[in-house]
Design an enzyme around this catalytic site. Structure first.
Site, PDB file in Angstrom:
ATOM      1  N   ASP A 155      64.763  53.446  17.514  1.00 12.42           N
ATOM      2  CA  ASP A 155      64.286  52.155  18.004  1.00 12.42           C
ATOM      3  C   ASP A 155      62.779  52.000  17.765  1.00 12.42           C
ATOM      4  O   ASP A 155      62.127  52.902  17.242  1.00 12.42           O
ATOM      5  CB  ASP A 155      64.623  52.080  19.513  1.00 12.42           C
ATOM      6  CG  ASP A 155      65.007  50.686  19.956  1.00 12.42           C
ATOM      7  OD1 ASP A 155      64.604  49.721  19.302  1.00 12.42           O
ATOM      8  OD2 ASP A 155      65.708  50.564  20.987  1.00 12.42           O
ATOM      9  N   ASP A 181      68.011  41.870  19.902  1.00  8.84           N
ATOM     10  CA  ASP A 181      69.283  42.308  20.491  1.00  8.84           C
ATOM     11  C   ASP A 181      70.310  41.180  20.593  1.00  8.84           C
ATOM     12  O   ASP A 181      70.003  40.084  21.077  1.00  8.84           O
ATOM     13  CB  ASP A 181      69.038  42.846  21.905  1.00  8.84           C
ATOM     14  CG  ASP A 181      68.280  44.151  21.862  1.00  8.84           C
ATOM     15  OD1 ASP A 181      67.755  44.511  20.792  1.00  8.84           O
ATOM     16  OD2 ASP A 181      68.206  44.814  22.912  1.00  8.84           O
TER      17      ASP A 181
END
Ligand code: GLA
Length: 407
Positions: free
Chosen positions: A166, A222
């Site tokens: 990430d 997301d």
């Protein structure tokens, strides 16, 4: 005078040389393209699996949940349909020991990560884990910055087959391409085949640089469990993600995939028709198919979507071309993907909330208008009558029809 046959021969030789020269030039021209893909031999078709984040987030994920997902992947038929990776997302890490080795949270993972990986492997599945290129993960757990080689070595000792990295809590000036290159090299140095999944949310256009670095990269923020929505912090609904994916379709291919994010199918925020459209489009994109629901408790409708082998076959087509939008008339759209047998996967997408007839023209999907082609509906599992020139279907509001067209 040169006899006719020897004149022919010398022409043939010249022609031969020309062909060899042209082939060599083609090879030279194609070489940079070929080296665009991370050559670790993995993810030649889009990875398929399950990830804990969308359903379990940080608080509710633990080794019981992960074991149950592995069990369900086998018992539900998902493994047989091609799903393979069981990936724990954020929050498995708690700190580092005095030597800097990453430690798993003993409360959620009392048996340890190695035992969990062994369990997943015992089911004939592969095991994945999450980290972050910054100092901390998005949920505030330790990141890998400065520990990349140490962490990669630890993952390999545990038997990790997939790493998602990430992009939260990076340090000022940290460069995404350089950072992900460090982790790529660290994973390669372990000698273990590990799929590398880059997750920097499309913020620095990874499709332009990540081909030789990762096997897949997130194209957007997301995914949200909604058909059409946009969060101020960068979360997207299905319709927002597909528009982003359309603009970058040419960057995806075997070994290096645009990733529109994990699936929301089965998480309850959309209708079954919307989930079918979501799954259809992800397959049309050659996207990684990473389920994000609780696969140990699936409704029949969810199972029918995630296990649709005809749609999965579109996703896993060996040519690995990402489909894109070929017709748009307001809210009515036609999306098409070229398949290795010369066919096309076509999604007729109705973004409005009223039913409408949508027509896919052969010319828009790259066929001559006089061509007669077979049409098979991939959700009805039914051959339709052969069609010439176009195919039209009635599509309910907020839904899609998906067909396979074969000349
Ligand atoms: C980011 C990622 C998500 C998930 C969470 C975990 O938001 O984009 O996919 O991994 O972090 O904290």
């Amino acid at each position: 005078m040169i006899p006719v046959h020897s004149a022919c021969l010398s022409w043939r030789r010249r022609l031969g040389r020309l062909v060899v020269l042209s082939l060599a030039m083609c090879a030279l021209l194609l070489a940079p393209l070929a080296s665009q893909a991370l050559e670790n031999g993995l993810a030649r078709t889009p990875p398929m699996g399950w990830n804990s984040w969308n359903r379990f987030g940080c608080k509710n994920v633990n080794e019981k949940v992960v074991r149950a997902a592995a069990d369900a992947m086998v018992s539900s038929g998902m493994k047989a349909a091609g799903y393979q990776y069981i990936v724990i997302d954020d929050c498995w890490q708690i700190g580092r020991d005095a030597a800097g080795n990453i430690l798993a949270d003993p409360k959620s993972y009392p048996s340890g990560i190695k035992a969990l990986a062994d369990y997943v492997h015992s089911k004939g599945l592969k095991f994945g884990i999450y980290t972050d290129a910054g100092v901390k993960t998005c949920a505030g757990r330790p990141g890998s910055l400065g520990h990349e080689y140490q962490d990669a070595a630890q993952y390999a000792r545990w038997g990790v087959d997939f790493v998602k990295e990430d992009w939260c809590n990076t340090v000022p000036g940290q460069d995404s391409e350089a950072s992900y290159t460090v982790m790529r090299n660290a994973l390669a140095a372990t000698g273990r085949p590990i799929v590398f999944s880059i997750c920097e949310w499309g913020s620095t256009k990874p499709w332009l640089w990540a081909g030789p670095i990762g096997n897949m990269w997130r194209a957007a923020g997301d995914i949200q469990n909604c058909w059409s929505c946009q969060r101020t912090w960068g979360g997207h609904g299905v319709l927002q993600i597909i528009d982003l994916m359309d603009s970058i379709y040419s960057y995806s291919g075997p070994g290096h995939w645009n990733d529109p994010d994990m699936l929301e199918v089965g998480n309850g925020g959309m209708t079954d028709a919307e989930y079918r459209a979501h799954f259809s489009l992800w397959a049309l994109f050659s996207a990684p198919l990473i389920s994000g629901n609780d696969i140990s408790q699936m409704s029949e409708a969810t199972k029918e979507i995630l296990l649709n082998k005809e749609v999965i076959a579109v996703d896993q087509d060996p040519m690995g071309i990402q489909g894109h939008r070929v017709q748009k008339d307001g809210d009515l759209e036609v999306w098409s993907k070229q398949l290795s047998d010369g066919g096309r996967a076509v999604v007729l997408l109705n973004r409005s909330d009223k039913p409408a007839t949508i027509t896919a023209d052969w010319t828009a999907i790259g066929y001559p208008s006089k061509l007669k082609a077979q049409v098979r509906d991939l959700w009805l599992h039914q051959d339709m009558a052969p069609h010439t020139g176009s195919y039209a279907a009635e599509v309910p509001g907020d839904a899609a029809v998906m067909v396979r067209i074969t000349p």
